[in-house]
Structure formats: structure tokens, C-alpha cells
Design a protein around this motif. Structure first.
Motif, PDB file in Angstrom:
ATOM      1  N   THR A   1     -75.259 -19.845  77.857  1.00  9.68           N
ATOM      2  CA  THR A   1     -75.531 -18.623  78.615  1.00  9.68           C
ATOM      3  C   THR A   1     -76.669 -18.841  79.597  1.00  9.68           C
TER       4      THR A   1
ATOM      5  N   SER B   1     -69.309 -16.164  82.882  1.00  8.77           N
ATOM      6  CA  SER B   1     -68.970 -15.883  81.493  1.00  8.77           C
ATOM      7  C   SER B   1     -68.735 -14.396  81.335  1.00  8.77           C
ATOM      8  N   THR B   2     -67.949 -14.029  80.355  1.00  5.74           N
ATOM      9  CA  THR B   2     -67.707 -12.608  80.054  1.00  5.74           C
ATOM     10  C   THR B   2     -68.169 -12.246  78.657  1.00  5.74           C
ATOM     11  N   SER B   3     -68.900 -13.145  78.017  1.00  3.77           N
ATOM     12  CA  SER B   3     -69.342 -12.890  76.647  1.00  3.77           C
ATOM     13  C   SER B   3     -70.376 -11.772  76.609  1.00  3.77           C
ATOM     14  N   LEU B   4     -70.494 -11.127  75.449  1.00  2.00           N
ATOM     15  CA  LEU B   4     -71.489 -10.076  75.291  1.00  2.00           C
ATOM     16  C   LEU B   4     -72.897 -10.626  75.454  1.00  2.00           C
ATOM     17  N   GLU B   5     -73.122 -11.833  74.959  1.00  2.00           N
ATOM     18  CA  GLU B   5     -74.448 -12.437  75.101  1.00  2.00           C
ATOM     19  C   GLU B   5     -74.781 -12.646  76.574  1.00  2.00           C
ATOM     20  N   TYR B   6     -73.827 -13.129  77.340  1.00  2.00           N
ATOM     21  CA  TYR B   6     -74.049 -13.348  78.773  1.00  2.00           C
ATOM     22  C   TYR B   6     -74.406 -12.020  79.451  1.00  2.00           C
ATOM     23  N   LYS B   7     -73.605 -10.982  79.198  1.00  2.00           N
ATOM     24  CA  LYS B   7     -73.836  -9.695  79.844  1.00  2.00           C
ATOM     25  C   LYS B   7     -75.192  -9.115  79.450  1.00  2.00           C
ATOM     26  N   SER B   8     -75.551  -9.246  78.184  1.00  2.00           N
ATOM     27  CA  SER B   8     -76.828  -8.713  77.710  1.00  2.00           C
ATOM     28  C   SER B   8     -78.007  -9.459  78.341  1.00  2.00           C
TER      29      SER B   8
ATOM     30  N   GLN C   1     -78.341  -8.676  82.035  1.00  2.00           N
ATOM     31  CA  GLN C   1     -78.923  -7.352  82.234  1.00  2.00           C
ATOM     32  C   GLN C   1     -80.446  -7.392  82.059  1.00  2.00           C
TER      33      GLN C   1
END
Length: 586
Positions: free
Chosen positions: A264, A204-211, A214
Motif C-alpha cells: 500500500t 489498488s482498491t483494497s480497504l487498507e489502500y483507501k484508508s 484518505q
């Protein structure tokens, strides 16, 4: 907000770890120290080193059965022997020693393949400061080899030597999920490093996925934490348990603490092979195992020259006179002798059908050195609630693996325009997974070689339903998809196949604990019940690696020595094998 949730949020922020009180060691008052009196989840060896009371009457002549001639059983026998305990006997169900060590040579060649363990992390160099550090827990395997070489007087037939293991090579072919190069080729690892757009896309490239990713990496890929695991795995394990990392799965953390969506959470979880934080943290501490460019450093790997069976074979001269092969234990009873002293009675059968005869023999103590996947078939006495559950079918969880090795007349992969030396490629077939190339005899003209397909987890469970022919054909097709029809033409027809679920003496490849199965079960292994002690990689905090088996051997031998009142000998063994961590600081 619930106190527990507040605690977990604090954990995720890594800000309150120093406020969490340690769990109390499992134990009771005894006239002399026993292993259960020390910290089973952490530096138990510190407690052994500090023993002062040695008033127990020694029973160095106690009779001891060691059930299982894998590396755990073999090492335990020689450790006991080294401190003056000679009245032991190894009982093995199969016709060989070595357990899950399974080196196979192809007939008429010098080519060997590992159908069991195949590599060891040796040291790591960090990118942040270029410093190099030793993997202290795996050092035990190298220490064992040195010891065996010494007591075998460096006999060339028994000598155990190590050679480099090549985990990755720049020219590995990575076809699964990647994009072809401009000229239509399957990209190599070097191609993707030079042009990351060729690599597989994230789930996924969503902001939720990245957050969320991390935050999870902040727990599982933190450099300070990984360095601590490499330096002192025992205190790192205690810290992880105290932080509550055994109390919930990775999925639960993402959903209930980081409040990630189902999608996610699933995307991050299914991209890994792990459910439990500690397992993945230990995996991640073997830096660059997956070859990722984001790894914090690079690991140097080793393997045993001519295979891991060289290690188990080196034991044979020292155990052969007290080794019973093809004796499968079916029952263990807790009994008392004429004087009321507890003993163990082991049962086995000989013959088949109408000619089958039951036999038994009594011992003062029994050390069970086979996985619970096998003891679950034994008729055992009733153990305490926790230990009984760990042993039982609903208890400790295990995983399987399959390997297929195909022999080729020539090492065509070393002769291509972009030659491959060691490492592994990934075909498009997710089922096949990884294809490993040999790390020895490199670039020798005309030399044959074998490529090994390796798949673990659920895939290997499904492969157990395949015939040899079906499995071999699938693997050969995958190799052809990467290397062309030359692979099919050069295939000799010789192969080796092993799915561990089909192995009647193990029925598993390694242990893979579930939630709470460290914090709950490991202390139970440190308690001797019915004069029986359980060892094996499944009873160690690290699992899966050869060093885990040896850790359990040291623990089991010391546990027995304390039970029979040989505290000084226990301390000597403790110092020899656990000394690298005694008085170590976090």
C-alpha cells in the motif's frame, strides 16, 4: 509507545498542532540586527520590519560580486540599486543572461516555446464557496514585471505582458492507463469526466489502500491548509516545520504511523512525484494542476507573452554596464585586506591549454546566485558544518527535466472534430509523459505550431543518454499515436531539445529537497559566512517556481544590507517586496 510516535500520531489526526512549541530562531547577539536573528523558517520579514537599532556604520560603497545572471542574480542587482547600493557587478559563466529562462523561437516563424519555466498560478476559485483567492507568493513575479515596465518607460521592445495559460482543455487526449470509448477512440478529458469508468484505475482498491490514502490526503489536500499556503506561504511553512512534516518522508509516515503495508505504501508513493510533505502540499495548493475532478477548485494560470526571456531581457539596459559574460568562477577565497577586514577573492580562467591564464578580483561581499550543482565544482572555503553539507554533493537534492518541441506546418490538433486549444495530452508512452499544445495564436488559419514533450525526474536523467535524433523520433511517434499519420506528414523537421543535465551552466532543472533539508538547511542560508551569501530558488522554501528565485533575491539583498549597516534601506526593500505578508494573520 515512544513519545515521538505519539507525537506523529497526534499530527496525523491534526489535533495537537497548537501544542507544539516553535523552534528557536537561529542567531546570536550582535551590536545590530542581522538576518540570522530572525525566523528563517517563517516570517523573517516581520523581524526586519521591527528593526529599531540602526547604529551600524553604513557601507553603501561596499564592492559586491553577484555570481550568476539568472533571474535571482538580476533581481538582486536591481533591488540593491533601488536603495542606493551601486557598486555591484554581475558575473555570468555563459554568454547570455536569464539562467533557466530559455525561450526559443523557430526560425522564420512567430512560434515560440519554453524550454524552461512556462507558467504561473495567478488565482484560484474554490468549489466549496465559489470564492476567488490570489496566489500571494506568485504575485511577486507580476510585481517585478510591473516594476521593470515602469523603469523601462513601457518601451514596446522591453515590455513584459502576460497572457492566459491553458493548463487543461476538455478535448485533451488521455491514452495512458485509460479505456477506449465505445467507438474505439482515445478518450478525451471530457469523455472521462462524463464516464469515469474510462479513466485509469487506482493502483489498488483494497480497504487498507483507501484508508491510508484518505489519511494522507487529510494532511496534503486539506482545504484549510491549502488556503493557508496560498495566503501566506511563509507562516504555512513554519507551521509545517513545527508539525514535524520535514522530519520523515511520506513513506515513513505511511509505514510507521499509519501502519500501512509495504504494498500500500509503495502504491500511494509511486503514484506521486514527491517524497516530502511540504513539497507535495505546495504542489497541491496549485489546484487542478493535474486536472483531477477531485480538485478543491480551479486555478487561473498566466504565462509571459513571447516567453519568459522577455522578463530577463527587460533587465539588460540596467545591468549591461556592470555585467561580465563568459567568466566562469572556479574558486572563492576568504581573505583580509591590509586593515584586517574580511573580503572575498574570486578566480576565473581565460584561454585554453598552454594559453590559459588565471585571473582574480577582490570584493567586499559575494552573492552566489547559481545552484549548488554548479558551486560544487568551485573550490570554496570551509563553511560551517550545516551550510557546508548543504552545498556539498551529499547535501541538497536536485531534479532534472527534458523538453523536446516539434514544429508542424499546421495546427492539426486545432482542426480535428474535437479541437484542442492549449492544455496537454498523454500518449500511452510513459516515457514521453505529457505533450503540451501552444496557448497563443489559437485557431488562426494556416498558422504553424509546436507541440512540446515535457518529462521530469528520473525519466529526464535517462533521456540525457539519448541522441537528439532518438529523442525526437520517440516524441514524434507518440504524437502520431494520438493524432495519426497526418502529424508525421506535417512535421517540418525543425525541433528544439533541452535536457537540463546536459546544460553546462546549471546541470539541474529545480531543487527537490530530501527529509530534514528544509528545517536544517534553510536557516544556514540566512547566515553570512566568509562575506558570502547564497541565493537562488534552491534556497527558498517553495523551490521550482520563478517566485522562489525572487523570494531568495529579496532575502539575499536584505541580508547584505543588514551586513553593511543599511538597516533603513533593508526595511524599505522589505516593505516593498514582503509587505503583503507583514502583520498577516494565519
Amino acid at each position: 509507545m515512544a513519545p515521538r510516535l505519539l507525537f506523529l500520531l497526534a499530527l496525523a489526526a491534526a489535533s495537537l498542532a497548537h501544542l507544539i512549541p516553535p523552534r528557536q530562531a537561529n542567531g546570536t547577539q550582535n551590536p545590530w540586527p542581522l538576518l540570522r536573528d530572525f525566523d528563517a523558517l517563517g516570517a523573517w520579514f516581520e523581524g526586519v520590519a521591527a528593526i529599531e537599532k540602526t547604529s551600524a556604520p553604513s557601507r553603501s560603497n561596499a564592492t559586491i560580486a553577484i555570481v550568476g545572471a539568472g533571474i535571482s542574480g538580476l533581481a538582486t542587482a536591481l533591488m540593491l540599486e533601488s536603495v542606493g547600493v551601486h557598486n555591484w557587478e554581475i558575473i555570468e559563466a555563459s554568454s547570455r543572461i536569464g539562467g533557466r529562462f530559455r525561450t526559443k523561437f523557430f526560425e522564420g516563424t512567430q512560434e515560440w516555446v519554453e524550454m524552461g519555466p512556462m507558467r504561473l498560478p495567478y488565482s484560484v476559485q474554490y468549489k466549496s464557496d465559489n470564492s476567488t483567492h490570489e496566489y500571494t507568493d506568485h504575485r511577486m513575479v507580476f510585481q517585478l514585471a510591473d516594476w521593470l515596465n515602469e523603469i523601462n518607460q513601457h518601451n514596446p521592445e522591453l515590455e513584459v505582458n502576460f497572457i492566459p495559460w491553458i493548463q487543461h482543455h476538455p478535448n485533451e487526449l488521455l491514452a495512458r492507463g485509460t479505456k477506449p470509448t465505445a467507438d474505439g477512440r482515445v478518450p478525451t478529458r471530457a469523455d472521462i469526466a462524463a464516464n469515469p469508468e474510462l479513466g485509469s484505475a487506482p493502483p489498488s482498491t483494497s480497504l487498507e489502500y483507501k484508508s491510508t490514502k484518505q489519511k494522507m490526503d487529510g494532511i496534503m489536500k486539506d482545504e484549510k491548509t491549502l488556503r493557508a499556503i496560498q495566503k501566506d506561504i511563509w507562516r504555512a511553512h513554519r507551521k509545517a516545520m513545527d508539525q514535524g512534516l520535514d522530519d520523515m518522508s511520506e513513506q515513513a509516515m505511511m509505514r510507521n504511523v499509519f501502519m500501512a503495508s509495504e504494498n500500500t505504501t509503495d502504491a500511494i508513493w509511486t503514484a506521486s512525484d514527491y517524497d516530502i510533505f511540504w513539497d507535495e502540499m505546495v504542489h497541491n495548493s496549485n489546484l487542478a494542476q493535474d486536472g483531477s475532478s477531485s480538485a478543491l477548485g480551479e486555478t487561473e494560470w498566466r504565462c509571459v507573452d513571447q516567453g519568459f526571456n522577455k522578463l530577463s531581457d527587460a533587465f539588460f539596459p540596467h545591468v549591461s554596464d556592470r555585467l561580465e559574460l563568459e567568466r566562469k568562477i572556479t574558486r572563492l577565497e576568504s581573505i583580509k585586506d591590509a586593515g584586517g577586514e574580511p573580503k572575498t577573492r574570486l578566480f576565473w580562467n581565460s584561454g585554453i591549454g598552454m594559453n590559459r591564464t588565471s585571473h582574480h578580483k577582490d570584493y567586499d561581499y559575494t552573492i552566489i546566485a547559481v545552484p549548488f550543482t554548479m558551486t560544487r565544482f568551485m573550490d570554496l572555503p570551509t563553511f560551517s558544518s550545516v551550510l557546508g553539507r548543504a552545498i556539498s554533493e551529499p547535501g541538497l537534492r536536485f531534479k532534472s527535466a527534458c523538453k523536446v518541441a516539434l514544429l508542424f506546418r499546421e495546427r492539426f490538433w486545432e482542426q480535428d472534430e474535437r479541437p484542442i486549444f492549449g492544455g496537454y495530452s498523454q500518449p500511452r508512452s510513459a516515457a514521453v509523459g505529457a505533450l503540451y499544445y501552444p496557448v497563443y495564436g489559437l485557431n488562426e488559419t494556416g498558422r504553424p505550431g509546436a507541440i512540446i514533450h515535457y518529462r521530469g525526474g528520473d525519466w529526464s536523467d535517462r533521456f540525457a543518454s539519448f541522441s537528439d535524433e532518438q529523442h525526437v523520433e520517440l516524441v514524434l511517434d507518440a504524437i502520431v499515436s494520438l493524432h495519426g499519420e497526418q502529424a508525421r506528414e506535417l512535421y517540418t523537421g525543425q525541433y528544439e531539445r533541452l535536457c537540463w543535465l546536459q546544460d553546462e551552466h546549471t546541470a539541474t532543472a529545480w531543487c527537490r529537497p530530501d527529509v530534514e533539508q528544509h528545517a536544517l538547511y534553510i536557516p544556514a542560508y540566512h547566515v553570512t559566512e566568509h562575506n558570502t551569501i547564497f541565493i537562488g530558488e534552491h534556497t527558498a522554501p517553495t523551490h521550482a517556481w520563478v517566485s522562489s528565485s525572487l523570494h531568495s533575491s529579496v532575502r539575499g539583498a536584505i541580508q547584505l544590507l543588514l551586513e553593511i549597516g543599511m538597516a533603513e534601506e533593508a526595511k524599505a526593500l522589505n516593505q516593498k517586496w514582503m509587505g503583503r505578508w507583514i502583520s498577516s494573520q494565519d
